[in-house]
Design an enzyme around this catalytic site. Structure first.
Site, PDB file in Angstrom:
ATOM      1  N   HIS A   1      -3.154  -0.230   6.967  1.00  0.00           N
ATOM      2  CA  HIS A   1      -4.312  -0.264   5.937  1.00  0.00           C
ATOM      3  C   HIS A   1      -4.808  -1.707   6.057  1.00  0.00           C
ATOM      4  CE1 HIS A   1      -5.823   0.969   1.776  1.00  0.00           C
ATOM      5  NE2 HIS A   1      -5.314   2.112   2.378  1.00  0.00           N
TER       6      HIS A   1
ATOM      7  N   TYR B   1       0.922  -1.224   0.073  1.00  0.00           N
ATOM      8  CA  TYR B   1       0.018   0.021   0.061  1.00  0.00           C
ATOM      9  C   TYR B   1       0.816   1.511   0.054  1.00  0.00           C
ATOM     10  CZ  TYR B   1      -2.337   3.905   1.762  1.00  0.00           C
ATOM     11  OH  TYR B   1      -2.655   5.294   2.066  1.00  0.00           O
TER      12      TYR B   1
HETATM   13  C1  CS2 Z   1      -5.508   5.690   2.849  1.00  0.00           C
HETATM   14  C2  CS2 Z   1      -6.651   6.237   1.928  1.00  0.00           C
HETATM   15  O1  CS2 Z   1      -5.027   7.901   3.242  1.00  0.00           O
HETATM   16  C3  CS2 Z   1      -5.326   6.976   3.676  1.00  0.00           C
HETATM   17  O2  CS2 Z   1      -5.011   6.800   5.026  1.00  0.00           O
HETATM   18  O3  CS2 Z   1      -5.873   4.835   3.656  1.00  0.00           O
HETATM   19  O4  CS2 Z   1      -6.339   7.330   1.249  1.00  0.00           O
HETATM   20  C4  CS2 Z   1      -6.913   4.962   1.123  1.00  0.00           C
HETATM   21  O5  CS2 Z   1      -5.935   4.287   0.589  1.00  0.00           O
HETATM   22  C5  CS2 Z   1      -7.939   5.627   0.188  1.00  0.00           C
HETATM   23  O6  CS2 Z   1      -8.932   6.405   0.557  1.00  0.00           O
HETATM   24  C6  CS2 Z   1      -8.772   4.280  -0.756  1.00  0.00           C
HETATM   25  O7  CS2 Z   1      -9.482   4.779  -1.808  1.00  0.00           O
HETATM   26 MG    MG Z   2      -5.657   5.116   5.936  1.00  0.00          MG
END
Ligand code: CS2
Ligand code: MG
Length: 408
Positions: free
Chosen positions: A217, A160
């Site tokens: 995540h 992620y």
């Molecule tokens: C992420 C989110 O910013 C964060 O903390 O967890 O941006 C997430 O990945 C996205 O909103 C998913 O669409």
């Molecule tokens: Mg997040």
């Protein structure tokens, strides 16, 4: 006073922002955000097909009753699509309310509790040294808080918010690969073995004052999350985010039993009923629910007040997952909230974005200074909007090595 029309726009520079504009018979208009990542057309359709026809003729000052009408009237309540649609209407009505009162919206909440609201930037790296360079970049820009996401040696694919290659950076929100999502492969054991030492090295490198945040995540099981939260205690994180999926609010008890690492949860929530247990039992330290997916300022302000009764601070999810309009709305809540914690801020302040969403809010030295213009302090340029249209896109999905579907 009456609502006479409302329009929905989908599109933006590098991102499908969903923008609602509500017009009144007195010429005052309001703006709202209904951006739901990967599913942008759905809140737009909910607004166009069901909500806007029922808005015409209503008094825009009756924002509470309008929210209750749509929420209770839906019968099938909650869910991110409906709440993002309600949220856009609610933000727009607060924008109108502030303009009518000739006051910035924070004044209608009770005024300023601080002059600047601390934000956190997103540092990322394909490996630890790449990440250290990224952190240094934000520290040099004056950020007091940085979220750190690192490539894990031996992880089958980049995970992620981590770039494939050194120095790339990663706009995971805007790097949509078309409607069929890319597949990332995740290995929990490699993550659990590597990340605690990496976070400890970051703390050693940047010293005790830097506020370090990390987003798991949703990738760990509750027991694994408890083990990990305990293992990272020496790094003294500002927060550990989404360590485990929180549909089962009780799952967070295990983390609390084993660790004092601060926990932040909530960006995927859309109702107080998704998080009331987490707040009332103080299983978390920060609530992340966003005004867009959370149904707007009206319900989210109630959640902020509930959190304030239970030593839980705000840590709103931020742009560019949703638009500069929701960022503006959250900036007013951040300026007012007695239990403000921090605001996520992934800079997408490109000239194109600023041209589409002119704003009086100001970022300086890691702090957001809320606009004192009447309303939300953000605008929307319909001429600029003509440059953009909806582009189907989806962020990745995640599988384990054996092909088991996992959490993105
Ligand atoms: C992420 C989110 O910013 C964060 O903390 O967890 O941006 C997430 O990945 C996205 O909103 C998913 O669409
Ligand atoms: Mg997040």
């Amino acid at each position: 006073m009456k609502i006479i029309d409302a329009k929905v726009f989908i599109g933006g520079p590098a991102k499908n922002y969903v923008t609602l504009k509500i017009m009144t018979d007195q010429g005052v208009y309001g703006l709202g955000d209904a951006t739901l990542n990967n599913r942008e057309t759905l809140p737009a359709a909910y607004l166009q097909d069901y909500l806007i026809p029922n808005l015409i003729g209503l008094d825009p000052r009756r924002s509470e009753d309008i929210w209750q009408f749509f929420y209770r009237g839906a019968y099938f309540r909650r869910g991110p699509i409906a709440m993002a649609a309600f949220g856009a209407i609610d933000m727009a009505l607060w924008d109108i309310k502030g303009k009518l009162a000739n006051m910035p919206v924070y004044e209608l909440f009770g005024g300023l509790s601080r002059d600047g609201a601390m934000v956190y930037a997103h540092a990322t790296g394909s490996d630890l040294e790449d990440l250290m360079d990224s952190i240094s970049h934000y520290v040099e820009q004056g950020y007091k808080a940085v979220r750190v996401q690192c490539g894990i040696p031996g992880m089958p694919t980049a995970s992620y918010a981590v770039p494939e290659h050194k120095g790339e950076g990663k706009h995971y929100i805007t790097d949509f690969a078309g409607i069929r999502p890319k597949v990332e492969v995740w290995d929990t054991d490699k993550y659990l073995r590597y990340m605690p030492d990496a976070l400890a090295e970051i703390r050693d490198r940047f010293g005790p004052d830097l506020k370090i945040l990390h987003d798991v995540h949703h990738r760990l099981l509750p027991r694994e999350a408890a083990e990990f939260a305990k293992a990272v205690e020496p790094a003294r994180l500002f927060w550990l985010e989404d360590p485990t999926p929180a549909e089962d609010q009780n799952a967070l008890r295990m983390i609390r039993q084993h660790s004092t690492t601060p926990i932040a949860i909530g960006e995927v929530f859309n109702s107080v009923w998704d998080c009331n247990r987490l707040i009332e039992d103080e299983l978390i330290d920060f609530i992340r629910i966003a005004v867009t997916y959370g149904g707007g300022i009206t319900p989210v302000k109630r959640i902020v007040d509930l959190a304030g009764l239970h030593n839980v601070r705000t840590g709103f999810h931020g742009a560019p997952s949703h638009s500069p309009i929701s960022m503006a709305a959250q900036s007013h809540l951040n300026a007012w909230a007695p239990n403000f914690g921090i605001q996520e801020y992934l800079v997408l302040g490109t000239p194109e974005c600023d041209a589409l969403f002119p704003s009086d809010h100001r970022m300086d030295n890691g702090m957001i200074h809320v606009s004192d213009a009447p309303g939300l302090g953000v605008d929307f340029d319909e001429t600029e909007a003509k440059r953009y249209s909806y582009k189907p896109g989806s962020h990745p999905v995640v599988r384990l090595q054996d092909g088991t579907m996992w959490n993105y």
